[in-house]
Structures are given as C-alpha cells and as structure tokens.
Design a protein around this motif. Structure first.
Motif, mmCIF file in Angstrom:
data_model
loop_
_atom_site.group_PDB
_atom_site.id
_atom_site.type_symbol
_atom_site.label_atom_id
_atom_site.label_comp_id
_atom_site.label_asym_id
_atom_site.label_seq_id
_atom_site.Cartn_x
_atom_site.Cartn_y
_atom_site.Cartn_z
ATOM 1 N N TRP A 153 39.933 44.012 59.024
ATOM 2 C CA TRP A 153 39.268 42.760 59.366
ATOM 3 C C TRP A 153 37.775 42.834 59.052
ATOM 4 C CZ3 TRP A 153 39.927 37.984 59.548
ATOM 5 C CH2 TRP A 153 39.252 37.118 60.399
ATOM 6 N N ILE A 154 37.155 43.968 59.379
ATOM 7 C CA ILE A 154 35.727 44.141 59.088
ATOM 8 C C ILE A 154 35.480 44.055 57.586
ATOM 9 C CG2 ILE A 154 33.830 45.809 59.127
ATOM 10 C CD1 ILE A 154 34.902 46.782 61.827
ATOM 11 N N ASP A 155 36.337 44.707 56.807
ATOM 12 C CA ASP A 155 36.177 44.672 55.351
ATOM 13 C C ASP A 155 36.400 43.260 54.806
ATOM 14 O OD1 ASP A 155 35.973 46.126 52.712
ATOM 15 O OD2 ASP A 155 38.002 45.318 52.513
ATOM 16 N N HIS A 156 37.352 42.551 55.396
ATOM 17 C CA HIS A 156 37.680 41.201 54.924
ATOM 18 C C HIS A 156 36.584 40.202 55.276
ATOM 19 C CE1 HIS A 156 40.292 38.154 53.351
ATOM 20 N NE2 HIS A 156 40.444 37.535 54.508
ATOM 21 N N LEU A 157 35.895 40.421 56.388
ATOM 22 C CA LEU A 157 34.856 39.484 56.819
ATOM 23 C C LEU A 157 33.700 39.411 55.830
ATOM 24 C CD1 LEU A 157 34.569 40.112 60.675
ATOM 25 C CD2 LEU A 157 35.580 38.154 59.498
ATOM 26 N N ALA A 158 33.516 40.467 55.030
ATOM 27 C CA ALA A 158 32.404 40.488 54.080
ATOM 28 C C ALA A 158 32.514 39.376 53.043
ATOM 29 C CB ALA A 158 32.333 41.850 53.386
ATOM 30 N N SER A 159 33.737 38.906 52.783
ATOM 31 C CA SER A 159 33.921 37.875 51.759
ATOM 32 C C SER A 159 34.613 36.620 52.273
ATOM 33 C CB SER A 159 34.743 38.450 50.594
ATOM 34 O OG SER A 159 36.015 38.889 51.044
ATOM 35 N N LEU A 160 34.988 36.589 53.540
ATOM 36 C CA LEU A 160 35.743 35.457 54.075
ATOM 37 C C LEU A 160 34.944 34.162 53.966
ATOM 38 C CD1 LEU A 160 38.369 34.643 55.557
ATOM 39 C CD2 LEU A 160 37.134 34.949 57.709
ATOM 40 N N GLY A 161 35.497 33.188 53.257
ATOM 41 C CA GLY A 161 34.864 31.882 53.131
ATOM 42 C C GLY A 161 33.780 31.791 52.084
ATOM 43 N N SER A 162 33.470 32.895 51.380
ATOM 44 C CA SER A 162 32.422 32.855 50.358
ATOM 45 C C SER A 162 32.916 32.109 49.121
ATOM 46 C CB SER A 162 31.998 34.272 49.974
ATOM 47 O OG SER A 162 33.054 34.949 49.318
ATOM 48 N N VAL A 163 31.973 31.677 48.295
ATOM 49 C CA VAL A 163 32.332 30.935 47.088
ATOM 50 C C VAL A 163 33.149 31.811 46.144
ATOM 51 C CG1 VAL A 163 31.427 29.756 45.052
ATOM 52 C CG2 VAL A 163 30.328 29.425 47.271
ATOM 53 N N ASP A 164 32.708 33.053 45.936
ATOM 54 C CA ASP A 164 33.412 33.947 45.011
ATOM 55 C C ASP A 164 34.843 34.211 45.473
ATOM 56 O OD1 ASP A 164 31.188 34.111 43.418
ATOM 57 O OD2 ASP A 164 30.452 35.972 44.315
ATOM 58 N N ALA A 165 34.998 34.514 46.767
ATOM 59 C CA ALA A 165 36.340 34.791 47.287
ATOM 60 C C ALA A 165 37.216 33.547 47.220
ATOM 61 C CB ALA A 165 36.249 35.297 48.726
ATOM 62 N N SER A 166 36.636 32.393 47.518
ATOM 63 C CA SER A 166 37.405 31.146 47.457
ATOM 64 C C SER A 166 37.852 30.855 46.032
ATOM 65 C CB SER A 166 36.570 29.984 47.998
ATOM 66 O OG SER A 166 36.228 30.186 49.354
ATOM 67 N N LEU A 167 36.942 31.040 45.073
ATOM 68 C CA LEU A 167 37.302 30.806 43.674
ATOM 69 C C LEU A 167 38.416 31.740 43.219
ATOM 70 C CD1 LEU A 167 33.980 30.158 41.707
ATOM 71 C CD2 LEU A 167 35.943 28.645 41.941
ATOM 72 N N GLU A 168 38.320 32.998 43.612
ATOM 73 C CA GLU A 168 39.359 33.952 43.228
ATOM 74 C C GLU A 168 40.710 33.558 43.814
ATOM 75 O OE1 GLU A 168 40.250 38.778 43.390
ATOM 76 O OE2 GLU A 168 38.332 37.973 44.094
ATOM 77 N N SER A 169 40.696 33.113 45.070
ATOM 78 C CA SER A 169 41.940 32.677 45.707
ATOM 79 C C SER A 169 42.498 31.438 45.019
ATOM 80 C CB SER A 169 41.698 32.385 47.191
ATOM 81 O OG SER A 169 41.289 33.538 47.882
ATOM 82 N N PHE A 170 41.625 30.475 44.718
ATOM 83 C CA PHE A 170 42.073 29.254 44.050
ATOM 84 C C PHE A 170 42.668 29.566 42.680
ATOM 85 C CE2 PHE A 170 38.651 26.772 46.535
ATOM 86 C CZ PHE A 170 39.519 26.597 47.587
#
Length: 408
Positions: A153-170
């Motif tokens: 969870w700590i590692d995931h919080l570093a990118s949760l909701g960020s533009v880069d992470a969202s773009l990668e998910s999309f």
C-alpha cells in the motif's frame, strides 16, 4: 453462457465490497477451523506457543486495522477527487476497480473482522488452550499478511491518482478492450454493415424500456434465448450507446415472441446510468482523449501530457479494425465463417469513429499548439505506414478532415 458468466463474475470480483466479503468469509472459516481442529493439536505445540499473549495481539490488531482501514479509505477518496479534477472524471472507473487497492483494503477489513471475532470467541467456552494455540498460529499468519499489505500500500500510494499512473492504466485498459473488440467485433455473431442492419428496421422491434447507456450485451444468453424462441436478432445498438425508451435494442426476424419471451430477450441488454469499459472500446479511447483535452485547457496548460496521450492513442488505434479470421468474419482459409452466436447480427464500430473521437478532438483543442499538431501528424504518419489496410485508410481520411479544418 460461460463467457457471459465469467465476465460478470470478474466484474464483481473487481469491486471492493466483493473482495471484502470474500476475505471476511475466509476469516470466519479460519476461526471455525480453529474451534473444530484445535482439539487435535498436540500438547507439546500448545506448551511452546505464546497463547497467553493472544488476547493482546488480537486487541492491537482489531484497533489498528479499524484505524488503518478508515485512513486508507480517506486516501482513496482523496485520490479519486484529485484525479477527477486534474485528469478526467472517468478516473473513478479505474480507481474504483483498482486491483491492488481493493486487495489491500479487503485484507485490512478481513484482518479487523478476524481479530474482532477472535476476541469474541476467546470469551466463549468453545476456545480452550488447544483451540487458542491454533488461533495463535492463524493470528501470526494474519499479521504477516497485514504487514505485506501495508508495504504494498505504501509503495502504491506513491502513484495513486497521478496523471502518469492514470494514463498507464487507461492505455492498458484501452489495449485490452480494443483487442477484445477486434477479435469479436460482433460479440461472436455475424458481422454486417450498419446499412444491412438498418434494412431490417421494418421487422418487429425489441425496444428499450428505460433511458440510459447500453452498458453491455450478454451475447451468450441472447443466443440461447433466441435459439429457444426461433428468432434472429439484428442489433443496431453498440455498448456505450445512449438509448431512450422505445428505441430498438434489436429487430426480430422469425417467430414473434410473446411478452415473457420478449422480457427474457430484453434482459440480455443491460441499460444503466453509466458506461463500462467492457465491450465499449469507444469509451476507452474517449477517456484517453479527455486527459489530453483537460491538459490543454487554460487552467492546466500542459501540452506535453497531450503529446503523450497522442502517442499512446496511436498505439491503441494501430489495431482498431477487425482482422480476417475474427469471430463473425470469414477465416483466412475462406472456407467457413467463425460464427459462435449464430442468431446475432451486429455492425462493428468503424475505425473512423475512433479517429473522430480521439486525434481529431485533440487537434481541435490543441490547434494553437505546434507540438500537439506535430505529434498528431507524426501519429497519423505512423498509422498510415504501419497500420493494416483499414487503419491506413482511416488515418488517411482523418488527415484529410484535419486539413479541411478541426472537428467542431
């Protein structure tokens, strides 16, 4: 029916509440096992385990997991709100079903339920020293799971909701949905031109009874019901279309079904207030486009994000046209049709639609940005050079429209 069942089951599993219920159920099973299997635990094991500290551990676990779960949910809510305002409101569709987030939160809730029920059981006559020894081992396992979940969870919080992470998910979702579309353009039924579908508009219609988006079509279920009714279904709507009451879901060729049969056929079309990525590649393309449009707005002014989106869209659009051999089309040998749902007839989304709702929208919004125009030109060049025949033609037509002027 199996394909439809597995798809719906997978959608349910991605929901947080489903995972929480599963983990909580496993906690109940573990506690029940401690009660029934505990008496067979050897005395030597009971003596060596720190059973006396079990109550303290369970109390700490229960109180800490309640706080951690509440804190994590507040972080998730904040991430959804931030991403909705800075990326696109459709980000919630991804964050809501994020596998890692839901797995971690369900582990926290499951640990809380386990500890709470463990405390209750310890106060009953069912929990002797042997049962407590087994419960102690299970508690240690739960603590290890919680520690691992916290680290993830700590590692995931570093990118949760960020533009880069969202773009990668999309982009990942867009590739998956587009791949499903090109392999099953008519959901396993017959592929027909839209004009051919509309030519059956004089036949009896199965109409929508409520307004909303056509979220998904249960094609296997429709095939079974249509087979029983002895009808063929010519379906003009695609998942993602907005329907009003009375609009046709399908035109019926064959025996006119009675009201009960019509209701069963209608239940094969799910109409809701929101769209879903499954079966709707247009939504996946639109969401990526929205990120670029938001980045080009005066309030954000981030053209490089728009350029990044254009590059990602070019990769998605490279494979936006059904290929020979896809279900519903003639196979490469040309000697038979690969039809799975023989009673269904559909028109696949044309590649032009994907170009109009993506690159051409970004070209309109970024018309005053040289870097955005250059990125779109480069993307169209790549698609015209390396795409399949249908994609090349769609890219060429899109370029011609852009030369005439951006889409309004």
């Amino acid at each position: 029916m199996l394909r439809t069942f597995l798809r719906v089951f997978a959608q349910l599993l991605r929901r947080l509440v489903s995972r929480v219920l599963i983990i909580a159920s496993l906690a109940l099973v573990a506690l029940a096992a401690a009660v029934f299997i505990g008496p067979v635990v050897p005395d030597v094991v009971v003596e060596k385990l720190g059973v006396d500290s079990l109550d303290t551990i369970l109390n700490i676990l229960a109180s800490s997991m309640l706080a951690v779960t509440t804190f994590s949910l507040s972080i998730l809510t904040g991430a959804i709100q931030f991403a909705s305002s800075s990326v696109t409101p459709r980000t919630r569709l991804v964050l809501r079903d994020d596998t890692l987030t839901n797995a971690v939160l369900s582990n926290f809730v499951g640990a809380f339920v386990f500890a709470l029920l463990g405390i209750i059981l310890r106060a009953t006559p069912f929990m002797g020293r042997s049962e407590s020894a087994l419960l102690f081992l299970m508690t240690v396992l739960v603590v290890l799971i919680v520690i691992g979940s916290i680290m993830r969870w700590i590692d995931h919080l570093a990118s949760l909701g960020s533009v880069d992470a969202s773009l990668e998910s999309f982009e990942t979702i867009a590739h998956r949905v587009m791949s499903d579309f090109v392999s099953r353009p008519a959901l396993g039924g017959h592929v027909m031109d839209r004009d051919e579908i509309l030519s059956h508009s004089g036949k009896p219609a199965l109409v929508a009874e409520r307004a909303g988006y056509l979220e998904q079509i249960f094609e296997d279920y429709l095939q079974v019901e249509a087979e029983e009714c002895g009808v063929d279904l010519y379906i003009p709507a695609r998942p993602g279309d907005y329907l009003l009451p009375g609009m046709p879901l399908a035109w019926i060729d064959g025996n006119t079904p009675d009201k009960a049969a019509g209701d069963r056929l209608r239940s094969g079309f799910r109409i809701t207030s929101n769209r879903l990525f499954e079966q709707d590649p247009r939504l996946a393309v639109i969401v990526l486009t929205e990120v670029a449009s938001r980045a080009l707005s005066p309030g954000i002014n981030d053209p490089q994000t728009a350029v990044d989106v254009v590059h990602r869209l070019s990769a998605v659009l490279m494979d936006c046209a059904p290929k020979p051999g896809a279900e519903g089309q003639e196979d490469p040998a040309g000697d038979k049709d690969r039809i799975v749902n023989t009673r269904l007839y559909m028109a696949p989304t044309e590649p032009d639609v994907f170009f109009r709702t993506s690159l051409e929208i970004i070209a309109r919004d970024g018309a005053d940005r040289a870097e955005v125009r250059e990125a779109i030109e480069a993307a169209l060049d790549r698609l015209q050079t390396y795409g399949g025949p249908v994609v090349k033609e769609a890219a060429r037509a899109s370029r011609d429209r852009l030369v005439q002027g951006p889409a309004d």
